[in-house]
Design an enzyme around this catalytic site. Sequence first.
Site, short mmCIF file in Angstrom:
data_model
loop_
_atom_site.label_atom_id
_atom_site.label_comp_id
_atom_site.label_asym_id
_atom_site.label_seq_id
_atom_site.Cartn_x
_atom_site.Cartn_y
_atom_site.Cartn_z
N HIS A 62 0.86 -1.19 0.00
CA HIS A 62 0.00 0.00 0.00
C HIS A 62 0.89 1.24 0.00
O HIS A 62 1.96 1.24 0.62
CB HIS A 62 -0.92 0.00 1.22
N HIS A 74 -3.55 9.08 0.67
CA HIS A 74 -3.50 7.79 -0.02
C HIS A 74 -4.85 7.48 -0.64
O HIS A 74 -5.88 7.96 -0.18
CB HIS A 74 -3.06 6.67 0.94
N CYS A 163 -3.68 2.73 -5.63
CA CYS A 163 -2.87 3.59 -4.76
C CYS A 163 -1.46 3.80 -5.31
O CYS A 163 -0.85 4.85 -5.08
CB CYS A 163 -2.81 3.00 -3.35
#
Length: 232
Positions: A62, A74, A163
């Site tokens: 991530h 994010h 992301c």
Amino acid sequence: TMKNSVPQAASLLLEKLMLLVHIRPLPAGSGGETPPPAPGYYDTSCFKRGDLLEVPRTLFIHFGIYLGENRVAHLMPDILPSITSDRRQIQQVVTNKRLILGVIARTASVRVDTVEDFAYGGSILVNHMDRLFEDQVLGSEEAARRAEKLVGATAYSLLWNNCEHFVTYCRYGAPVSFQTDKFCETVKMIIRDQRSVLASVLVGLASIVCLGVAPSTTLPTIFIPFFLWMAG
């Protein structure tokens, strides 16, 4: 048409397989979400505004852009921005249910969370991707400003707008996702094996015979491996 439906079905299949990148495990015997670490869990003194933060997870990674003052921008799949404008509800930590519905609806938001909520107990790597872009790294303030401008609701795709695409656009000026590319190449290598293709087709045909699945809805999915193999 069949020609258009096959790539769409393949994309949906890959997105469902990659969904686990964000799902957080629930504690044993608990029906709720795992609570994030308490504030101050991470030492943010080594982070600078515009830094690219990576959090390795079980299957994938991530990504976020550090904005300073313990804040990280994010991109997260989330159904709420498409059904409410209540900022207080949207700003709450994204639950697994909201995340899954967001992936299905292809909706997300670029949100600003604390480092603790962003990392969720995982280890953090700082600017680890810079080595892949060399002279393409933008200024730290430019990266942070790009991230701030994109805060809010956005379309979502694990293959085309996730992301990693978000942070690479902010810090390097080009939206790319290496982990998605690597995943797709791995899938294509497996599918190139004729035995895998044959097995997939046989399993699909068996499901029609044994489960009585309607051919009109099942055949495109059965032959996804075959078409991807031929296209490779």
